[in-house]
Write an enzyme that holds these catalytic residues in place. Structure first.
Site, PDB file in Angstrom:
ATOM      1  N   ASP A  91       9.051  14.847 -45.112  1.00  0.00           N
ATOM      2  CA  ASP A  91       9.555  16.182 -44.773  1.00  0.00           C
ATOM      3  C   ASP A  91       8.658  16.797 -43.712  1.00  0.00           C
ATOM      4  OD1 ASP A  91      11.146  18.405 -44.791  1.00  0.00           O
ATOM      5  OD2 ASP A  91      10.534  19.117 -46.774  1.00  0.00           O
ATOM      6  N   LYS A  92       9.153  17.902 -43.172  1.00  0.00           N
ATOM      7  CA  LYS A  92       8.400  18.637 -42.155  1.00  0.00           C
ATOM      8  C   LYS A  92       8.402  20.093 -42.568  1.00  0.00           C
ATOM      9  CE  LYS A  92       9.596  21.576 -38.739  1.00  0.00           C
ATOM     10  NZ  LYS A  92      10.610  22.632 -38.782  1.00  0.00           N
ATOM     11  N   HIS A  93       7.322  20.790 -42.267  1.00  0.00           N
ATOM     12  CA  HIS A  93       7.299  22.231 -42.507  1.00  0.00           C
ATOM     13  C   HIS A  93       6.733  22.904 -41.272  1.00  0.00           C
ATOM     14  CE1 HIS A  93       7.369  25.844 -44.915  1.00  0.00           C
ATOM     15  NE2 HIS A  93       6.157  26.138 -44.477  1.00  0.00           N
ATOM     16  N   SER A  94       7.192  24.135 -41.034  1.00  0.00           N
ATOM     17  CA  SER A  94       6.734  24.850 -39.854  1.00  0.00           C
ATOM     18  C   SER A  94       6.236  26.220 -40.267  1.00  0.00           C
ATOM     19  CB  SER A  94       7.926  24.994 -38.909  1.00  0.00           C
ATOM     20  OG  SER A  94       7.740  26.073 -38.041  1.00  0.00           O
ATOM     21  N   THR A 131      15.893  28.829 -41.699  1.00  0.00           N
ATOM     22  CA  THR A 131      16.854  27.714 -41.647  1.00  0.00           C
ATOM     23  C   THR A 131      18.040  27.963 -42.584  1.00  0.00           C
ATOM     24  OG1 THR A 131      15.084  26.222 -41.044  1.00  0.00           O
ATOM     25  CG2 THR A 131      17.036  25.200 -41.986  1.00  0.00           C
ATOM     26  N   ARG A 179      -0.592  38.959 -52.968  1.00  0.00           N
ATOM     27  CA  ARG A 179      -1.281  38.929 -51.662  1.00  0.00           C
ATOM     28  C   ARG A 179      -0.627  39.893 -50.676  1.00  0.00           C
ATOM     29  NH1 ARG A 179      -0.576  33.162 -49.816  1.00  0.00           N
ATOM     30  NH2 ARG A 179      -1.561  33.899 -47.917  1.00  0.00           N
ATOM     31  N   SER A 194      -0.622  27.882 -50.557  1.00  0.00           N
ATOM     32  CA  SER A 194       0.714  28.443 -50.771  1.00  0.00           C
ATOM     33  C   SER A 194       1.776  27.547 -50.130  1.00  0.00           C
ATOM     34  CB  SER A 194       0.752  29.858 -50.181  1.00  0.00           C
ATOM     35  OG  SER A 194       2.050  30.348 -50.121  1.00  0.00           O
ATOM     36  N   LYS A 198       4.096  24.561 -52.546  1.00  0.00           N
ATOM     37  CA  LYS A 198       5.567  24.506 -52.593  1.00  0.00           C
ATOM     38  C   LYS A 198       6.068  23.177 -52.005  1.00  0.00           C
ATOM     39  CE  LYS A 198       6.119  28.501 -50.385  1.00  0.00           C
ATOM     40  NZ  LYS A 198       5.135  29.554 -50.357  1.00  0.00           N
ATOM     41  N   LYS A 199       5.511  22.822 -50.856  1.00  0.00           N
ATOM     42  CA  LYS A 199       6.050  21.660 -50.128  1.00  0.00           C
ATOM     43  C   LYS A 199       5.821  20.370 -50.906  1.00  0.00           C
ATOM     44  CE  LYS A 199       8.506  21.228 -46.629  1.00  0.00           C
ATOM     45  NZ  LYS A 199       9.787  21.926 -46.557  1.00  0.00           N
TER      46      LYS A 199
HETATM   47  N1  URA Z   1       4.089  30.998 -45.854  1.00  0.00           N
HETATM   48  C1  URA Z   1       3.837  30.704 -47.142  1.00  0.00           C
HETATM   49  O1  URA Z   1       4.632  30.063 -47.813  1.00  0.00           O
HETATM   50  N2  URA Z   1       2.677  31.125 -47.680  1.00  0.00           N
HETATM   51  C2  URA Z   1       1.753  31.808 -46.979  1.00  0.00           C
HETATM   52  O2  URA Z   1       0.739  32.135 -47.526  1.00  0.00           O
HETATM   53  C3  URA Z   1       2.040  32.103 -45.647  1.00  0.00           C
HETATM   54  C4  URA Z   1       3.215  31.688 -45.088  1.00  0.00           C
END
Ligand code: URA
Length: 451
Positions: A91-94, A131, A179, A194, A198-199
Site C-alpha cells: 500500500d501507499k500513504h500520503s 480519496t 492532540r 498515528s 492505522k496503516k
Molecule cells: N495524519 C494522521 O493520521 N495522523 C497525524 O498525526 C497526522 C496526520
C-alpha cells in the site's frame, strides 16, 4: 485486552512522569498505556499530558516503534495469509495534498502488475482533498463494505479503496482527538505512530509513503517533511513492514485540477494513457515502481518501469479500476459513460489573472481552501461535500497567463460562489515577468532501516 491490562506495572501518571522527566519508556509500558486508551481506562487528561510530554521531550526510535505497534494492535489487524494470494500485500500513504489523485491511479496500476492493495483512505482534511470524497462522486460506490466483502474485492480485483472503520487502530482515534485540542499535533513521533498505527493494521508486506514538501504540504517546512519521511520509513521497517518514503513536491497542485468529480475525470484520462509525462504521472510512477520493488514484483527500477508501462498501455490498469468500481457498487459502464454519472456544476467559468505574465509561485494551501469553500470539502465534519465543484485547467509555475489563457476554470454552484473562488484563486497565484520553474518533483528517497 484484559490480559494486556494486567501486564503493566506503572500507573498511567507514572508513565507520564517518566516522559515528563525525559526518562526512557519501556516498550511493555507503552503497550499497556495504549491498550488502556483503547479500553477507555485512561482519561483524556492523561492522554493530553502524555502527548504534551512527548511533544516537548520527543521519543527514541524504540519508543516510537513501541507506540506504533501498540496503536496498530489496539484493534483489529487484518490477516491475508489464509487467502493464499499470488502476490504481495502493498500500500501507499500520503501526507496529503491538492490535486493529489495519486492513490486513484496507483492502486489499480500496481494491482495490474500483480500486487494486492487493500487501501484504507481518508476524507478531506484541512486544505487537502480526500480519496474517499473523490470516489463518492461515483454513484453507488460503497466505501464501507463489510470486512469479508473488502477481502473478496481485494482478492478478485487486486485493489479495493475503502474508508476506515472504527475497529482499526481505535487508540489513535482517541489520541488524535485529544492532540487536536491540546496543541500536540505537530510532533514527529506522534504523527509517525498515528499514521503507521492505522496503516500497518491492514496487514501489509510493504509500504510506500509519499511525504509532501512545499506550500500545500501538511508539514510546515522542508526540514520537517524530511524528518517525517525518515521517521516513517525507519519506524515502519523496524516494526516489521519494509517501507520506503519519497519526498515529493507540493508547491503547486499536483494534477491540473482540484475537487472531487473533476479529479475522477482526470483519473480516467490518466489510466487511459493520456498525459503520461505529467507531474502527477511522474510521481505516481515513482511510487508505483517502489511498491513493485518493495513487494518483490520487480528486481530493479527498470524492470518495475517496464511492467508499469505495459500495464498502462495495454489498458490493464484502467480495467482494474473499472472492476473495482463495479465490485464496490458503482456503474458497470462507468469508464465508458462517466460523464453521464458524474455531477456537473451549475456554473463553469474561466478565472483570469489581473495582469498578463508568468506564474512565479502558488499558495497551494489557499487553492485547497478555496475548493473547500466552494463546497468540495467540509467546513464542519458532519457536512456533505458537493462533488461537482472545484477547478480544472490549473496552470503551472512557469506557465504564461493573459486575457486569453486563464489561471484555471472554476466549477461552482452559483455565480457568486464562482466569483468568490476566482478572487481567492487570483490571490493564490503570484504573477511576474521573470521566467520561473517548478521545484524538483522527486526530492529524496528514504529506504527504511531497522536498528
Ligand atoms: N495524519 C494522521 O493520521 N495522523 C497525524 O498525526 C497526522 C496526520
Amino acid at each position: 485486552m484484559a490480559a494486556n491490562a494486567t501486564k503493566h506495572t506503572l500507573l498511567p501518571q507514572e508513565l507520564i512522569r517518566l516522559k515528563r522527566d525525559n526518562q526512557p519508556l519501556p516498550a511493555e509500558e507503552i503497550k499497556a498505556f495504549v491498550q488502556g486508551i483503547a479500553d477507555d481506562r485512561i482519561s483524556d487528561a492523561q492522554i493530553g499530558a502524555f502527548t504534551m510530554a512527548v511533544f516537548l521531550n520527543g521519543m527514541s526510535r524504540e519508543e516510537v516503534v513501541a507506540l506504533t505497534t501498540a496503536t496498530r494492535d489496539s484493534g483489529h489487524v487484518m490477516q491475508w495469509s489464509d487467502l493464499n494470494l499470488p502476490g504481495p500485500i502493498v500500500d501507499k500513504h500520503s501526507t496529503g495534498g491538492v490535486g493529489d489523485l495519486v492513490s486513484l491511479v496507483l492502486g489499480p496500476w500496481v494491482a495490474a502488475c500483480g500486487a494486492f492493495v487493500p487501501m484504507i483512505s481518508g476524507r478531506g482534511l484541512g486544505h487537502t482533498g480526500g480519496t474517499l470524497d473523490k470516489l463518492e462522486s461515483i454513484p453507488g460506490y460503497d466505501p464501507y463494505p463489510a470486512p469479508e466483502r473488502f477481502r473478496d474485492v481485494v482478492k478478485s480485483t487486486g485493489v479495493a479503496i475503502i474508508g476506515q472503520t472504527g475497529d482499526l487502530a481505535p487508540a489513535d482515534k482517541r489520541i488524535y482527538g485529544v492532540r487536536d485540542v491540546t496543541a500536540t499535533v505537530e510532533s514527529i513521533p506522534l504523527i509517525t505512530a498515528s499514521i503507521l498505527g492505522k496503516k500497518l493494521a491492514s496487514g501489509l508486506d510493504a509500504l510506500v509513503m509519499d511525504v509532501k514538501v512545499g506550500s500545500g504540504a501538511f508539514m510546515p517546512t522542508p526540514e520537517k517533511s524530511r524528518e517525517l519521511a525518515k521517521s516513517i520509513a525507519n519506524v515502519a521497517t523496524q516494526a516489521g513492514t519494509p517501507t520506503t518514503a519519497l519526498l515529493t513536491d507540493m508547491s503547486q497542485p499536483l494534477a491540473p485540477c482540484a475537487g472531487n468529480a473533476v479529479e475522477i475525470v482526470e483519473t480516467l484520462a490518466l489510466l487511459r494513457g493520456d498525459r503520461p509525462n505529467s507531474r502527477i504521472m511522474q510521481v505516481t510512477r515513482e511510487l508505483a515502481a517502489e511498491m513493485l520493488i518493495a513487494g518483490k514484483l520487480a528486481g530493479s527500477r527498470e524492470e518495475a518501469l517496464t511492467k508499469l508501462e505495459k500495464a498502462l498501455t495495454s489498458g490493464a490498469a484502467a480495467e482494474v479500476f473499472a472492476r473495482m468500481v463495479r465490485e464496490l457498487g458503482g456503474p458497470s459502464d462507468f469508464m465508458e459513460r462517466s460523464e453521464h454519472y458524474l455531477a456537473k456544476a451549475d456554473v463553469i467559468k474561466p478565472v483570469h489573472a489581473e495582469q498578463a505574465g508568468i506564474v512565479q509561485r502558488i499558495d497551494t494551501r489557499a487553492v485547497g481552501m478555496s475548493v473547500v469553500e466552494l463546497g468540495g470539502g467540509r467546513l464542519r465534519n458532519d457536512a456533505n461535500v458537493d462533488h461537482s465543484v472545484g477547478f480544472t485547467d490549473i496552470v503551472e509555475i512557469g506557465d504564461s497567463v493573459d486575457s486569453q489563457r486563464p489561471i484555471a476554470m472554476v466549477y461552482a454552484r452559483s455565480e457568486a460562489a464562482a466569483e468568490r473562488a476566482a478572487e481567492q484563486l487570483r490571490a493564490a497565484f503570484t504573477i511576474g515577468e521573470a521566467a520561473a520553474s517548478a521545484d524538483t518533483l522527486l526530492q529524496d528517497t528514504f529506504r527504511g532501516e531497522a536498528l
